[in-house]
Design an enzyme around this catalytic site. Structure first.
Site, PDB file in Angstrom:
ATOM      1  N   LEU A 269       8.313   5.655   5.250  1.00  0.00           N
ATOM      2  CA  LEU A 269       8.451   4.308   4.731  1.00  0.00           C
ATOM      3  C   LEU A 269       9.864   3.906   5.115  1.00  0.00           C
ATOM      4  O   LEU A 269      10.820   4.625   4.805  1.00  0.00           O
ATOM      5  CB  LEU A 269       8.243   4.309   3.210  1.00  0.00           C
ATOM      6  N   ASP A 270       9.997   2.809   5.812  1.00  0.00           N
ATOM      7  CA  ASP A 270      11.302   2.407   6.348  1.00  0.00           C
ATOM      8  C   ASP A 270      12.384   2.370   5.274  1.00  0.00           C
ATOM      9  O   ASP A 270      12.107   2.118   4.102  1.00  0.00           O
ATOM     10  CB  ASP A 270      11.210   1.020   6.999  1.00  0.00           C
ATOM     11  N   TYR A 271      13.601   2.590   5.708  1.00  0.00           N
ATOM     12  CA  TYR A 271      14.784   2.550   4.841  1.00  0.00           C
ATOM     13  C   TYR A 271      14.812   1.268   4.020  1.00  0.00           C
ATOM     14  O   TYR A 271      15.120   1.282   2.834  1.00  0.00           O
ATOM     15  CB  TYR A 271      16.030   2.669   5.736  1.00  0.00           C
ATOM     16  N   ASP A 272      14.454   0.144   4.652  1.00  0.00           N
ATOM     17  CA  ASP A 272      14.524  -1.153   3.979  1.00  0.00           C
ATOM     18  C   ASP A 272      13.185  -1.589   3.372  1.00  0.00           C
ATOM     19  O   ASP A 272      13.008  -2.744   3.014  1.00  0.00           O
ATOM     20  CB  ASP A 272      15.069  -2.227   4.919  1.00  0.00           C
ATOM     21  N   SER A 273      12.254  -0.654   3.239  1.00  0.00           N
ATOM     22  CA  SER A 273      10.984  -0.917   2.564  1.00  0.00           C
ATOM     23  C   SER A 273      10.946  -0.121   1.264  1.00  0.00           C
ATOM     24  O   SER A 273      11.701   0.818   1.078  1.00  0.00           O
ATOM     25  CB  SER A 273       9.806  -0.514   3.454  1.00  0.00           C
TER      26      SER A 273
END
Length: 178
Positions: free
Chosen positions: A41-45
């Site tokens: 899961l992306d850093y910014d998600s």
């Protein structure tokens, strides 16, 4: 063991970080020993991240051949048109090829979420909307690239479910063993 974790915004999906300065990682949340993220899961998600100590289970959860559905709540900039939603439902062409069709619906009202820190930028003159988008692939930043491809840039992205596992009341930074 299978663990459901609500990953906060700006946390890496790994237990160590060699960057300088280091970023927050999964090590900060007291997760059980010897579990690892099943997928990314992306850093910014934000949102649901499954962790396991079972390699075969991790493969079943993440390998595209198993077509595990992943549902995201996506705050987009703009007001989605029926044509834009239909493009997402049919699949869009990205720079790494066409996506499989997605299930998409408008969420009105917005999903009941926690405040994000820092908050999503608010622009008085630009509307935004929430979508529930379900995909069975897992390409790098796929949901963000799909919404951008149809003219709806993503402002906030929260994974709400993976397969049959849902966030269901998990506060950011908390976890439960399934």
């Amino acid at each position: 063991m299978l663990v459901a974790f609500n990953k906060p915004f700006n946390v890496l999906c790994q237990f160590t970080d060699r960057s300088d300065p280091p970023r927050r990682t999964l090590a900060a949340f007291g997760l059980p020993p010897r579990v690892y993220a099943a997928g990314r899961l992306d850093y910014d998600s934000e949102g649901l991240l499954l962790l396991t100590d079972d390699g075969a289970l991790a493969n079943r959860l993440t390998d595209p051949r198993h077509k595990q559905p992943k549902t995201y709540w996506v705050q987009v900039e703009g007001t989605p048109t029926d044509a834009q939603l239909e493009q997402l439902r049919l699949g869009v062409v990205l720079n790494d090829g066409p996506t499989l069709p997605a299930k998409v619906e408008r969420l009105d009202p917005a999903p009941p979420l926690w405040e994000r820190d820092p908050p999503v930028r608010f622009r008085k003159m630009v509307p935004d909307a929430w979508l529930a988008l379900t995909i069975t692939e897992g390409r790098n930043r796929q949901v963000r690239r799909m919404t951008a491809a149809v003219g709806l840039p993503t402002l906030r992205l929260v994974r709400a479910a993976m397969g049959d596992v849902r966030l269901d009341g998990l506060a950011p930074g908390t976890w439960r063993v399934l």
